[in-house]
Design a protein around this motif. Structure first.
Motif, PDB file in Angstrom:
ATOM      1  N   ASN A   1      -2.990  -1.551   4.709  1.00 58.35           N
ATOM      2  CA  ASN A   1      -3.104  -2.262   3.432  1.00 58.35           C
ATOM      3  C   ASN A   1      -1.869  -3.079   3.090  1.00 58.35           C
ATOM      4  O   ASN A   1      -1.927  -3.928   2.201  1.00 58.35           O
ATOM      5  N   HIS A   2      -0.760  -2.826   3.756  1.00 58.19           N
ATOM      6  CA  HIS A   2       0.484  -3.524   3.447  1.00 58.19           C
ATOM      7  C   HIS A   2       1.029  -4.310   4.633  1.00 58.19           C
ATOM      8  O   HIS A   2       2.204  -4.670   4.646  1.00 58.19           O
ATOM      9  N   ALA A   3       0.189  -4.581   5.591  1.00 56.44           N
ATOM     10  CA  ALA A   3       0.634  -5.302   6.776  1.00 56.44           C
ATOM     11  C   ALA A   3       0.921  -6.760   6.431  1.00 56.44           C
ATOM     12  O   ALA A   3       0.243  -7.364   5.612  1.00 56.44           O
ATOM     13  N   ARG A   4       1.917  -7.314   7.053  1.00 54.17           N
ATOM     14  CA  ARG A   4       2.235  -8.726   6.884  1.00 54.17           C
ATOM     15  C   ARG A   4       1.259  -9.553   7.712  1.00 54.17           C
ATOM     16  O   ARG A   4       0.861  -9.141   8.801  1.00 54.17           O
TER      17      ARG A   4
ATOM     18  N   TYR B   1      -1.953   3.182   4.580  1.00 53.64           N
ATOM     19  CA  TYR B   1      -0.919   2.458   3.844  1.00 53.64           C
ATOM     20  C   TYR B   1      -0.446   1.254   4.646  1.00 53.64           C
ATOM     21  O   TYR B   1      -0.337   0.144   4.116  1.00 53.64           O
ATOM     22  N   ILE B   2      -0.175   1.460   5.924  1.00 55.01           N
ATOM     23  CA  ILE B   2       0.298   0.364   6.776  1.00 55.01           C
ATOM     24  C   ILE B   2      -0.761  -0.724   6.884  1.00 55.01           C
ATOM     25  O   ILE B   2      -0.454  -1.917   6.806  1.00 55.01           O
TER      26      ILE B   2
END
Length: 63
Positions: free
Chosen positions: A32-35, A29-30
């Protein structure tokens, strides 16, 4: 909302500890959603023909 039995089914099918499955899910999840870091966006404006300040003023004039 996710099926409450889904995690139990994954744990059973993979024969892995529940904590390991959850840890992998959180890591995915992290990832795929990292800035984006600054290096990934540095220079993104260099090919634009419009000055950054002019662009900002144009956007604000639409309000």
């Amino acid at each position: 909302m996710a099926d409450p039995l889904a995690l139990a089914q994954i744990v059973e099918a993979q024969q892995r500890p529940r904590a390991a499955v959850i840890r992998d899910a959180v890591e995915a999840y992290i990832a795929n959603h990292a800035r984006p870091s600054g290096a990934e966006v540095f220079g993104a404006w260099r090919d634009k023909r419009l000055d950054g300040l002019e662009y900002q003023q144009t956007l604000r004039s639409e309000w």
